[in-house]
Write a protein that holds these residues in place. Structure first.
Motif, PDB file in Angstrom:
ATOM      1  N   UNK A 131       4.855 -51.311 -23.441  1.00  0.00           N
ATOM      2  CA  UNK A 131       4.015 -51.311 -22.243  1.00  0.00           C
ATOM      3  C   UNK A 131       2.707 -50.613 -22.571  1.00  0.00           C
ATOM      4  N   UNK A 132       1.618 -51.137 -22.053  1.00  0.00           N
ATOM      5  CA  UNK A 132       0.310 -50.550 -22.282  1.00  0.00           C
ATOM      6  C   UNK A 132      -0.018 -49.473 -21.261  1.00  0.00           C
ATOM      7  N   UNK A 133      -0.963 -48.622 -21.627  1.00  0.00           N
ATOM      8  CA  UNK A 133      -1.387 -47.558 -20.718  1.00  0.00           C
ATOM      9  C   UNK A 133      -1.894 -48.125 -19.396  1.00  0.00           C
ATOM     10  N   UNK A 134      -2.700 -49.183 -19.481  1.00  0.00           N
ATOM     11  CA  UNK A 134      -3.278 -49.757 -18.264  1.00  0.00           C
ATOM     12  C   UNK A 134      -2.177 -50.290 -17.357  1.00  0.00           C
ATOM     13  N   UNK A 135      -1.208 -50.977 -17.947  1.00  0.00           N
ATOM     14  CA  UNK A 135      -0.105 -51.542 -17.166  1.00  0.00           C
ATOM     15  C   UNK A 135       0.695 -50.448 -16.466  1.00  0.00           C
ATOM     16  N   UNK A 136       1.047 -49.385 -17.198  1.00  0.00           N
ATOM     17  CA  UNK A 136       1.827 -48.301 -16.597  1.00  0.00           C
ATOM     18  C   UNK A 136       1.014 -47.567 -15.545  1.00  0.00           C
ATOM     19  N   UNK A 137      -0.266 -47.333 -15.840  1.00  0.00           N
ATOM     20  CA  UNK A 137      -1.122 -46.670 -14.855  1.00  0.00           C
ATOM     21  C   UNK A 137      -1.188 -47.480 -13.566  1.00  0.00           C
ATOM     22  N   UNK A 138      -1.258 -48.794 -13.685  1.00  0.00           N
ATOM     23  CA  UNK A 138      -1.299 -49.645 -12.500  1.00  0.00           C
ATOM     24  C   UNK A 138       0.026 -49.554 -11.734  1.00  0.00           C
ATOM     25  N   UNK A 139       1.143 -49.548 -12.457  1.00  0.00           N
ATOM     26  CA  UNK A 139       2.445 -49.427 -11.799  1.00  0.00           C
ATOM     27  C   UNK A 139       2.565 -48.118 -11.029  1.00  0.00           C
ATOM     28  N   UNK A 140       2.014 -47.046 -11.599  1.00  0.00           N
ATOM     29  CA  UNK A 140       2.128 -45.724 -10.985  1.00  0.00           C
ATOM     30  C   UNK A 140       0.982 -45.421 -10.028  1.00  0.00           C
ATOM     31  N   UNK A 141       0.013 -46.339  -9.944  1.00  0.00           N
ATOM     32  CA  UNK A 141      -1.144 -46.166  -9.071  1.00  0.00           C
ATOM     33  C   UNK A 141      -1.887 -44.864  -9.390  1.00  0.00           C
ATOM     34  N   UNK A 176      -4.708 -43.014 -12.672  1.00  0.00           N
ATOM     35  CA  UNK A 176      -5.611 -43.310 -13.778  1.00  0.00           C
ATOM     36  C   UNK A 176      -4.872 -43.253 -15.110  1.00  0.00           C
ATOM     37  N   UNK A 177      -5.563 -43.666 -16.175  1.00  0.00           N
ATOM     38  CA  UNK A 177      -4.936 -43.692 -17.498  1.00  0.00           C
ATOM     39  C   UNK A 177      -4.757 -42.302 -18.086  1.00  0.00           C
ATOM     40  N   UNK A 178      -5.579 -41.336 -17.682  1.00  0.00           N
ATOM     41  CA  UNK A 178      -5.531 -40.018 -18.330  1.00  0.00           C
ATOM     42  C   UNK A 178      -4.175 -39.330 -18.185  1.00  0.00           C
ATOM     43  N   UNK A 179      -3.608 -39.181 -16.981  1.00  0.00           N
ATOM     44  CA  UNK A 179      -2.279 -38.550 -16.897  1.00  0.00           C
ATOM     45  C   UNK A 179      -1.196 -39.373 -17.576  1.00  0.00           C
ATOM     46  N   UNK A 180      -1.333 -40.697 -17.552  1.00  0.00           N
ATOM     47  CA  UNK A 180      -0.351 -41.553 -18.237  1.00  0.00           C
ATOM     48  C   UNK A 180      -0.411 -41.314 -19.742  1.00  0.00           C
ATOM     49  N   UNK A 181      -1.620 -41.210 -20.279  1.00  0.00           N
ATOM     50  CA  UNK A 181      -1.780 -40.963 -21.714  1.00  0.00           C
ATOM     51  C   UNK A 181      -1.138 -39.633 -22.108  1.00  0.00           C
ATOM     52  N   UNK A 182      -1.381 -38.599 -21.312  1.00  0.00           N
ATOM     53  CA  UNK A 182      -0.807 -37.289 -21.628  1.00  0.00           C
ATOM     54  C   UNK A 182       0.713 -37.296 -21.488  1.00  0.00           C
ATOM     55  N   UNK A 183       1.222 -38.015 -20.497  1.00  0.00           N
ATOM     56  CA  UNK A 183       2.676 -38.124 -20.326  1.00  0.00           C
ATOM     57  C   UNK A 183       3.308 -38.844 -21.512  1.00  0.00           C
ATOM     58  N   UNK A 184       2.645 -39.893 -21.998  1.00  0.00           N
ATOM     59  CA  UNK A 184       3.151 -40.614 -23.167  1.00  0.00           C
ATOM     60  C   UNK A 184       3.227 -39.691 -24.386  1.00  0.00           C
ATOM     61  N   UNK A 185       2.226 -38.844 -24.553  1.00  0.00           N
ATOM     62  CA  UNK A 185       2.224 -37.925 -25.693  1.00  0.00           C
ATOM     63  C   UNK A 185       3.420 -36.978 -25.622  1.00  0.00           C
ATOM     64  N   UNK A 186       3.744 -36.485 -24.424  1.00  0.00           N
ATOM     65  CA  UNK A 186       4.907 -35.610 -24.263  1.00  0.00           C
ATOM     66  C   UNK A 186       6.195 -36.347 -24.593  1.00  0.00           C
ATOM     67  N   UNK A 188      -1.137 -47.375 -31.354  1.00  0.00           N
ATOM     68  CA  UNK A 188      -2.585 -47.304 -31.148  1.00  0.00           C
ATOM     69  C   UNK A 188      -3.135 -48.555 -30.474  1.00  0.00           C
ATOM     70  N   UNK A 189      -3.837 -48.336 -29.369  1.00  0.00           N
ATOM     71  CA  UNK A 189      -4.489 -49.385 -28.591  1.00  0.00           C
ATOM     72  C   UNK A 189      -3.518 -50.365 -27.936  1.00  0.00           C
ATOM     73  N   UNK A 190      -2.214 -50.070 -28.013  1.00  0.00           N
ATOM     74  CA  UNK A 190      -1.233 -50.991 -27.406  1.00  0.00           C
ATOM     75  C   UNK A 190      -0.276 -50.295 -26.441  1.00  0.00           C
ATOM     76  N   UNK A 191      -0.340 -48.984 -26.326  1.00  0.00           N
ATOM     77  CA  UNK A 191       0.545 -48.292 -25.394  1.00  0.00           C
ATOM     78  C   UNK A 191       1.725 -47.658 -26.088  1.00  0.00           C
TER      79      UNK A 191
END
Length: 250
Positions: free
Chosen positions: A57-67, A69-79, A90-93
């Protein structure tokens, strides 16, 4: 004349642009809360197989599901990557990582040692403290027995998890508690997937009580042994089943 001078001449002032309020960086506390919300939502999707092993799943897709922005999703993915649930592409989620029987075997090594240490630490506490914790553990064990009597394996699994969560949370070692929480979550998917394939878990309550009795007695060595033996019993039941069913990517 334009700008502030117009306002001074009684001209109608422009409304405050709403986009600025919506896109302005949130306060640090609010930002941290968004990261936590994204983290919990994505992890829940992984643990409950909404995002099964191999799912991308990509960052944009997950961010849209969670309503959000991408920034908290990106940080959550890193955790989640640090905890071994996903790998960032990289570049794919992300891609959701599965567990092999060998992975699960290694996790049991870790969790057995840590829960043994947790039980020993609780047993070494002053009598009033260890008694309070033991009564809490007995409550979770009673809930397990009641769930089995009702034929409700899901409720049994929830009460069993509550017992182990309490054991780690009350051991007075924050680092141990956090590590146990992570490896327990990694096991969750495999345990829930096989919940209805395993024999009725009638011995778990007995094993839990043995650990609780050692804590009540203040016997740290016995508590360590009981906690380790309980996880060893679970491993001896789960791993052969996974291999028998050829489940290599949970």
């Amino acid at each position: 004349m334009t700008g502030p001078a117009m306002a001074g001449q009684g001209a109608r002032s422009a409304p405050e642009p709403r986009t600025l309020r919506r896109t302005a960086p949130p306060p640090e506390a609010a930002k941290a809360n968004l990261v936590d919300l994204a983290y919990e939502a994505i992890k829940r999707a992984v643990l409950e197989n909404t995002y099964p092993p191999g799912y991308q799943a990509g960052e944009v897709e997950i961010a849209r599901q969670l309503d959000m922005s991408r920034t908290p999703v990106h940080e959550a993915m890193a955790r989640l990557q640090e905890e071994g649930f996903v790998r960032i592409l990289p570049k794919r989620g992300i891609v959701v990582l599965g567990l092999s029987p060998d992975d699960i075997d290694q996790i049991y090594d870790v969790i057995s040692a840590l829960e043994g240490a947790a039980g020993a630490r609780i047993a070494a506490l002053p009598k009033a403290e260890r008694t309070r914790i033991a009564r809490k553990l007995e409550g979770h064990t009673a809930a397990m027995s009641a769930a089995l009597a009702a034929g409700d394996r899901i409720a049994w699994a929830q009460a069993d998890k509550a017992f182990h969560d309490a054991l780690a949370a009350d051991c007075r070692n924050g680092r141990l508690s956090r590590i146990v929480g992570t490896v327990t979550d990694q096991l969750h998917r495999a345990r829930m997937f096989t919940l209805n394939l395993r024999p009725l878990p009638t011995h778990s309550a007995v094993e839990h009580q043995a650990l609780t009795d050692a804590i009540l007695a203040g016997d740290a060595e016995a508590a360590d042994r009981a906690a380790r033996a309980h996880r060893q019993q679970a491993r001896d039941q789960l791993l052969p089943l996974l291999r028998q069913l050829n489940l290599s990517n949970l």
